[in-house]
Structure formats: C-alpha cells, structure tokens
Write an enzyme that holds these catalytic residues in place. Structure first.
Site, PDB file in Angstrom:
ATOM      1  N   LYS A 117      38.066  19.173  21.697  1.00 20.15           N
ATOM      2  CA  LYS A 117      38.308  19.875  20.408  1.00 20.15           C
ATOM      3  C   LYS A 117      36.929  20.437  19.593  1.00 20.15           C
ATOM      4  CE  LYS A 117      39.654  18.408  16.302  1.00 20.15           C
ATOM      5  NZ  LYS A 117      40.704  18.121  15.375  1.00 20.15           N
ATOM      6  N   GLU A 143      30.850  12.060  26.482  1.00 24.37           N
ATOM      7  CA  GLU A 143      31.824  11.893  27.850  1.00 24.37           C
ATOM      8  C   GLU A 143      32.012  12.863  28.819  1.00 24.37           C
ATOM      9  OE1 GLU A 143      32.171  10.273  25.218  1.00 24.37           O
ATOM     10  OE2 GLU A 143      32.511   8.191  25.250  1.00 24.37           O
ATOM     11  N   GLU A 162      44.190   4.431  15.896  1.00 26.25           N
ATOM     12  CA  GLU A 162      43.309   5.389  15.205  1.00 26.25           C
ATOM     13  C   GLU A 162      43.599   5.955  13.813  1.00 26.25           C
ATOM     14  OE1 GLU A 162      41.812   9.050  17.404  1.00 26.25           O
ATOM     15  OE2 GLU A 162      39.800   7.657  17.928  1.00 26.25           O
TER      16      GLU A 162
HETATM   17  O1  LIG Z   1      38.553  16.475  22.035  1.00 26.00           O
HETATM   18  P1  LIG Z   1      37.387  15.920  21.543  1.00 26.00           P
HETATM   19  O2  LIG Z   1      36.624  16.791  20.224  1.00 26.00           O
HETATM   20  O3  LIG Z   1      36.418  15.783  22.827  1.00 26.00           O
HETATM   21  O4  LIG Z   1      37.419  14.159  20.903  1.00 26.00           O
HETATM   22  C1  LIG Z   1      37.906  13.419  21.842  1.00 26.00           C
HETATM   23  C2  LIG Z   1      38.205  12.034  21.216  1.00 26.00           C
HETATM   24  O5  LIG Z   1      36.942  11.548  20.915  1.00 26.00           O
HETATM   25  C3  LIG Z   1      36.787  11.315  19.476  1.00 26.00           C
HETATM   26  O6  LIG Z   1      35.758  10.104  19.466  1.00 26.00           O
HETATM   27  C4  LIG Z   1      37.941  10.635  18.639  1.00 26.00           C
HETATM   28  O7  LIG Z   1      37.809   9.301  18.323  1.00 26.00           O
HETATM   29  C5  LIG Z   1      39.421  11.087  19.074  1.00 26.00           C
HETATM   30  O8  LIG Z   1      40.118  11.217  18.061  1.00 26.00           O
HETATM   31  C6  LIG Z   1      38.985  12.332  20.212  1.00 26.00           C
HETATM   32  O9  LIG Z   1      40.421  12.379  20.439  1.00 26.00           O
END
Ligand SMILES: O=P(O)(O)OC[C@H]1O[C@H](O)[C@H](O)[C@@H](O)[C@@H]1O
Length: 523
Positions: free
Chosen positions: A207, A213, A354
């Site tokens: 998102k 990662e 969370e």
């Molecule tokens: O979808 P992204 O922006 O890569 O986020 C991936 C994840 O990483 C973060 O650290 C949050 O703790 C999560 O709530 C989230 O779903």
C-alpha cells in the site's frame, strides 16, 4: 455520540459488580439451543459456553448503548474521520458494498473508485486465465506469486488457502498461488526454486510502496528473472503492482499493470480490496472473489443492528471485553476445526493485535485498563495434540474461539470404525467445548479438569466463499467494536515504527548508538 473510556461507563461498573456464571452449573441443551446469532454467509455465532446469563446480556446491551457502539460503526461507514491518529477515513467496508451514505474524498466518489478497481481486476484476471494475456515468452501463466508482508500477505494468503479446496471440488480451474513475505532470502529462494519463470506472474503488493521487505524481494525476483538466461524474458511483463496512487510504486513503468487502493483501507483490513482481489481473482476467477465480498457485505449489514442478540460481531466483541476486562483473561485462542483455515489465526493475530494493542485512547491519553488480548491459534485437531494441555489444566484461563463446519470442502472421506473423518473432526470439536466447560473430577489431582473454561463457536455448513467472507468481516467488525469499547483508535499502528527506524540505523552502521552496535556484532 459519546466517546469515553471504558472505566467511566456505569454499565461497565455494574458488570464488574456481577458474579460470572459458572459454566459447570449453567451449560445445558436448552441454553445451547437459545444462545446463538446469525453472523452472515450461513455462519452462526454460538455463545452458550460463555460464563454469562440473561442479566449480563442486559447490562452488555446497556454498555453498547452507553458507548454508542453501532452509532460509531455508522459513522465509520458514513465516511467520518475515525482513524484519529492519521486523520483518515476508514473505508474497508465500502470495498465490498455500501453500508452507509455515499462517501466522497480526494474529489472522488470512493465507492465508485473501489468498484472501478474491481472491474479492472475482473477484466485483467479473466484475460490472464483465458490466455489472452501471456508471459513475455508466449507461455500461459500457470502460477502467481504475491510479494507483500503484513496486511499485504497474511489475509490474502489465509483466504487463498481457505478456498483452494472448495474451488478444486467445484472443478474451478486453479492458478496456483505462492507467497513471498519475509526479508529472509531463504523465503524467496524456496519459492523461486520450484517456479517456471516463463509462466509465473508476480503480484507486488504494498500500500505504502515503501516497505523494505517487499521492495527487497521485488529486486531479488527481478534479478532472478534477469539471471535466468531465458531468452526474451522481460521481468516487467511478469509483474503487476497493487499500491496506493500516492505511493512511489504507482508511477513505476516496470510493471504490466497497476491496481490501486488508498489510504482509507488499513493493511490488515485490505483483504477485500485490490490487495486480496488480484491474487484471488487470478487464482480462482473473479466470481469466487465476488461471492466472498457478498458474504462479507452481509456480515457488515448485520453488524449495524443495535440489538446485541441479533448482532454477532457486536456480541462477540462485548463478551470478549467481559472476559478481558472483568474476568481479566489476557489471551484468546482461535481454534478452527478446518485445515483450510490453517493461516487464519495468523491473519487474526495481525488484525486484532495491531488494531487494539494500544495503551493510549483515541485522544492520546493513557488508559488504565487492559486492551487487546494476545491472540494465537492453530487448527484442531492438531492443536489438541500440542498446546491444549495448558488450555485444559494450565493456571491461566484462555478463552477459546472455535470455528467449525459440518461438511468438508472436497466431500471425499472414508468410514473407519463407523464414522467418517469429518464426523470425527466435528465430534472432537464438540467434545472439547464440553470438556472445557464442564471439566471432570478425579481422585488423582493430575487427572482433574477444573472446567468453567469459556468458549464460543462460529459454525456453518461448509467453508465456502460466502461463509469465508462473513467470517473475515465478523472478526474485522468484532475488533472494530472492541476498539470503540476501549476508546482506542484501532486504525493506526505506530507501535511497529520504532523497530523499523532502529533497523535502518543498524544498517547505516549504528551511528553512535553503542547498544545497537554491540548487538549487531552478534550476527
Ligand atoms: O502494504 P504495505 O504498505 O507494504 O505495508 C505492509 C505492512 O507493514 C507495516 O509495517 C504495517 O505494520 C502493516 O500494517 C502493513 O500491513
């Protein structure tokens, strides 16, 4: 609409003064037949094995009204700014149907935006499944690999595993899905080892578009494709992106197609948005995903009912708070008697912990009562041969959330000693609920079961797309209502930031931080 801390509620004080019911005395067939509520998608929530009576339910109803719980949910679906920490709307319900008023933000109709993304996903997935879109060397795609972490991994992965068997039994053509999440290079390598890259489509899901990662694993995969030596293979034709329009990934030209979400759907609530839609529609076809959305929407509509006995998610939330804040139980186990739900507890861990693992209220003020419990779980009957010892005889009481289905997904079974495997599975589930509630006396102390250990059950005929969608939404709504009861903002996750910042410092050579340096020298 009132926002106040739980400990200033008069209904809560009343609840604290009431003795709990002892399950050993109150559990009986009539109660089991009465204490249940519809949860949508053919699911039923059973609460006969909870340590409560009518008096408690009456006070929980008062608590719900005193804290305006369904009004707060209405405010969510009507598009009010309910993520107070990040000053954002909370719109995951809208990704599966309209429950409240039409919502506009950023100069667009948000319902129309989510619908347009779904239509784009429907078109794209059917073109990939039919072979109208091929890999860069002309091969049909037969595998998809989702690269993402947290909410961009756990929910979609749990849902994929949950429906794979059901789709196979319906002879729906499957495109195999695999998942890469951990920055541990062995995670990606183990997946890459078994791939035919020419027929693989990678789905890059982030998102924010900034998660370390996920970006690292994207680069690892691109390098693997480039190093494969396959003549004519083009990594950009083997990757699609799911991200928000404002993220750095949104403008990337090195992908075949991009699908969008926005900042109003939190990662752990994003399984019914493009985050889950792309992988599940590619794997199973859009119609299956759409049925899952229908089940989720049905559960969302039920959750508006102010009568707690007719609102399974709200009742589950209130009973959970009773166990956490009156009886002070610190954990909750999720026990699906369905192998297909093997990763569902892991998804609920993120969803719940969370969202509600917070020590300040929505206004940033300290609170002095327990909030979200520790969530863990494994499928039964496997768990019975592992950690149930502590659940039955340990010194902590662990509230249990069972999930079960009367029919298997494949409908392929055998009769051994007079019963099918599915009957054995269901018999074990029922036996556990009764054993935990009623216990057993024995002259030998180590063979005694004290009983009075509470549980609930979510059951349906079969784990099909509607039931799964409703199950997902049930828990999302339960967690949301609990956040309202604890007066939290359940929609941010600042608690994950510190570790990320320090990891960056370690990678930068620690810059004057002796403690980080000392630890980093260990590895
Ligand atoms: O979808 P992204 O922006 O890569 O986020 C991936 C994840 O990483 C973060 O650290 C949050 O703790 C999560 O709530 C989230 O779903």
């Amino acid at each position: 609409m009132t926002y106040k801390n739980l400990d200033s509620s008069s209904a809560f004080k009343q609840l604290q003064a009431m003795p709990a019911s002892n399950l050993k005395h109150v559990l009986n067939p009539a109660r089991i037949k009465t204490y249940h509520a519809k949860a949508g998608g053919g699911l039923t929530y059973h609460y006969g094995a909870m340590p409560i009576a009518e008096e408690h339910l009456n006070v929980l109803q008062q608590l719900s009204e005193e804290l305006s719980l369904t009004e707060k949910y209405q405010a969510v679906v009507d598009g009010q700014v309910m993520n107070t920490g990040e000053k954002r709307l909370v719109l995951h319900h809208l990704s599966r149907g309209q429950v409240g008023k039409p919502v506009s933000a950023d100069g667009e109709d948000k319902g129309a935006f989510y619908q347009a993304q779904l239509q784009k996903i429907e078109r794209f997935s059917s073109q990939v499944r039919s072979g109208a879109i091929l890999g860069s060397t002309g091969k049909k795609f037969s595998t998809v690999v989702q690269i993402g972490i947290g909410g961009s991994d756990l929910g979609p992965r749990a849902l994929y595993l949950a429906l794979k068997g059901w789709c196979a039994s319906k002879e729906i053509e499957l495109i195999d899905a695999q998942f890469i999440s951990n920055v541990d290079p062995d995670d990606a390598q183990a997946v890459l080892n078994n791939l035919d890259l020419e027929s693989t489509l990678f789905i890059l899901v982030s998102k924010s578009g900034t998660t370390l990662e996920t970006l690292t694993n994207r680069d690892l995969v691109i390098q693997a494709i480039e190093a494969s030596g396959i003549r004519g293979i083009d990594p950009a034709k083997h990757m699609v992106a799911v991200t928000s329009k404002t993220s750095p990934l949104a403008t990337s030209s090195s992908v075949l197609e991009s699908f969008f979400i926005d900042d109003y759907i939190g990662g752990r609530y994003s399984s019914t948005s493009a985050v889950g839609a792309v992988v599940l529609s590619l794997s199973f076809g859009f119609d299956v995903f759409n049925s899952l959305l229908d089940g989720a929407h049905e559960a969302d509509v039920l959750a508006l009912n102010p009568n707690i006995k007719e609102n399974a998610a709200l009742l589950d939330a209130l009973l959970g708070v009773y166990l956490r804040n009156v009886l002070l139980y610190p954990t909750t186990a999720i026990l699906p008697y369905s192998q297909a739900l093997s990763r569902f507890p892991a998804h609920l861990q993120q969803l719940d912990m969370e969202s509600n693992g917070k020590h300040v209220n929505r206004d940033g003020l300290s609170i002095s009562y327990p909030t979200g419990p520790v969530i863990f779980g494994e499928p039964g009957t496997n768990g019975q041969h592992s950690f149930y010892q502590l659940l039955h005889q340990g010194t902590d009481i662990v509230p249990l959330q069972f999930i079960g289905f009367s029919e298997s997904q494949y409908h392929k079974d055998i009769v051994v000693e007079g019963s099918t495997s599915q009957e054995k599975l269901s018999a074990n589930l029922v036996a556990q609920i009764v054993a935990f509630a009623l216990g057993k006396d024995d002259v030998k102390p180590n063979k005694q079961f004290t009983g009075n250990r509470p549980s609930s059950l979510l059951s349906a005929r079969q784990l099909d797309p509607q039931a799964l969608g409703a199950l997902l939404a049930h828990y999302e709504n339960k967690v949301m209502f609990q956040g309202f009861i604890w007066n939290l903002n359940s929609f941010d996750q600042e608690g994950v930031q510190l570790g990320k910042v320090l990891a960056t410092k370690v990678l930068d050579g620690c810059k004057g931080d002796e403690v980080l340096k000392a630890f980093s020298e260990l590895l």
